[in-house]
Design a protein around this motif. Structure first.
Motif, mmCIF file in Angstrom:
data_model
loop_
_atom_site.group_PDB
_atom_site.id
_atom_site.type_symbol
_atom_site.label_atom_id
_atom_site.label_comp_id
_atom_site.label_asym_id
_atom_site.label_seq_id
_atom_site.Cartn_x
_atom_site.Cartn_y
_atom_site.Cartn_z
ATOM 1 N N PRO A 185 -26.286 -100.436 13.819
ATOM 2 C CA PRO A 185 -27.177 -99.885 14.851
ATOM 3 C C PRO A 185 -28.600 -99.696 14.329
ATOM 4 O O PRO A 185 -28.814 -99.217 13.219
ATOM 5 N N ALA A 189 -29.535 -96.031 21.275
ATOM 6 C CA ALA A 189 -28.639 -96.566 22.301
ATOM 7 C C ALA A 189 -27.490 -97.338 21.660
ATOM 8 O O ALA A 189 -26.328 -97.199 22.054
ATOM 9 N N GLU A 190 -27.814 -98.163 20.666
ATOM 10 C CA GLU A 190 -26.771 -98.920 19.961
ATOM 11 C C GLU A 190 -25.824 -97.980 19.228
ATOM 12 O O GLU A 190 -24.605 -98.191 19.222
ATOM 13 N N THR A 192 -25.159 -94.802 19.938
ATOM 14 C CA THR A 192 -24.353 -94.048 20.899
ATOM 15 C C THR A 192 -23.165 -94.876 21.374
ATOM 16 O O THR A 192 -22.038 -94.374 21.471
ATOM 17 N N ALA A 193 -23.390 -96.158 21.650
ATOM 18 C CA ALA A 193 -22.304 -97.036 22.095
ATOM 19 C C ALA A 193 -21.251 -97.188 21.008
ATOM 20 O O ALA A 193 -20.043 -97.169 21.282
ATOM 21 N N LEU A 194 -21.708 -97.326 19.761
ATOM 22 C CA LEU A 194 -20.765 -97.487 18.651
ATOM 23 C C LEU A 194 -19.964 -96.209 18.420
ATOM 24 O O LEU A 194 -18.746 -96.252 18.198
ATOM 25 N N ASP A 196 -19.248 -93.939 20.608
ATOM 26 C CA ASP A 196 -18.299 -93.804 21.716
ATOM 27 C C ASP A 196 -17.030 -94.607 21.435
ATOM 28 O O ASP A 196 -15.916 -94.153 21.724
ATOM 29 N N GLU A 197 -17.199 -95.789 20.854
ATOM 30 C CA GLU A 197 -16.033 -96.601 20.519
ATOM 31 C C GLU A 197 -15.207 -95.949 19.414
ATOM 32 O O GLU A 197 -13.977 -95.949 19.463
#
Length: 269
Positions: A185, A189-190, A192-194, A196-197
């Motif tokens: 990341p 934003a990147e 946060t997405a990671l 979340d996974e």
């Protein structure tokens, strides 16, 4: 098997009532408590009278329901104060290594970030250039991603009063942007997405981002308060390491972390 020693059967029988109360979501009526413990109400009542005298059980005078008493709380707190999460985790390592065949490590949060405090290298594994005391990067290692995802909410990058973790994340994001890295990341934003996974999977994974040709998983271990106590790590060469989420490394590692969390008093929500 160790030799069987003589005990007091009535103590063991009565303890089943305490076990039921410890797993119940709230106080119980006598009939429900007795049924769950597998005994008659009359028999359960005799045990409960003694437990009340000892403070292990308390009865609400209004509802007549039974619950754990102050002495049970003191015993639980005393046991928790004596727990050594790293010591308990180390006891699980030999069996876990036998299952995975990979190098294992334990990490805790230190002054500079997640720090390796125990290391067991598999004789079959390729040597990885890491040492005890190494601080793992937050965004390119499974260990760092695990601590970033599962640490206390006040430490996250979006907090109004950023803690040490948030500041370290900000610095690492800036370095990734400067280096123009595409495998980790480089923006919030990147990240946060990671994260979340990671939370969705229940553990973190890194493949080729920490070291070329190396993959790793880190599973979180929580204490009785739901805080991240440590990370259990498995890593190795991609030549022998199974990086699948439901593979031969991830499944036993996740199971060991869940077992240790349970031993530390954590209750899955």
């Amino acid at each position: 098997m160790p030799p069987q020693r003589a005990g007091i059967q009535s103590v063991e029988v009565g303890f089943s009532l305490l076990q039921v109360l410890s797993t119940s979501p709230g106080p119980l009526m006598l009939r429900d408590l007795a049924a769950a413990a597998g005994m008659s109400a009359a028999k359960a009542h005799r045990y409960l009278v003694s437990f009340q005298r000892l403070g292990l059980v308390a009865q609400d005078s209004g509802t007549t329901r039974y619950d754990l008493g102050p002495a049970a709380l003191k015993l639980g707190l005393a046991a928790l104060s004596r727990l050594d999460s790293v010591k308990l985790a180390r006891q699980l390592m030999p069996a876990l290594m036998a299952q995975t065949g990979q190098t294992l490590a334990l990490a805790v949060w230190g002054n500079q970030g997640p720090t390796l405090v125990h290391w067991e290298e598999s004789p079959q594994a390729v040597t990885v250039n890491l040492r005890l005391g190494d601080v793992m990067p937050l965004l390119s290692s499974a260990t760092g991603l695990c601590f970033t995802a599962f640490s206390h909410p006040r430490l996250t990058a979006g907090a109004k009063s950023p803690g040490r973790l948030a500041l370290l994340v900000k610095d690492e994001l800036a370095r990734n942007q400067k280096l123009a890295r595409k495998d980790v990341p480089a923006s919030m934003a990147e990240l946060t997405a990671l994260l979340d996974e990671v939370r969705l999977r229940g553990m973190a994974r890194a493949v080729n981002t920490l070291l070329p040709g190396v993959a790793g998983f880190c599973a979180p271990v929580f204490d009785a308060d739901g805080h991240l106590a440590l990370g259990m790590v498995a890593l190795g060469s991609l030549a022998t390491f199974d990086p699948e989420w439901d593979g031969t490394v991830a499944r036993p590692l996740a199971a060991a972390a869940r077992q240790l969390s349970s031993d530390l008093g954590f209750k899955q929500g």
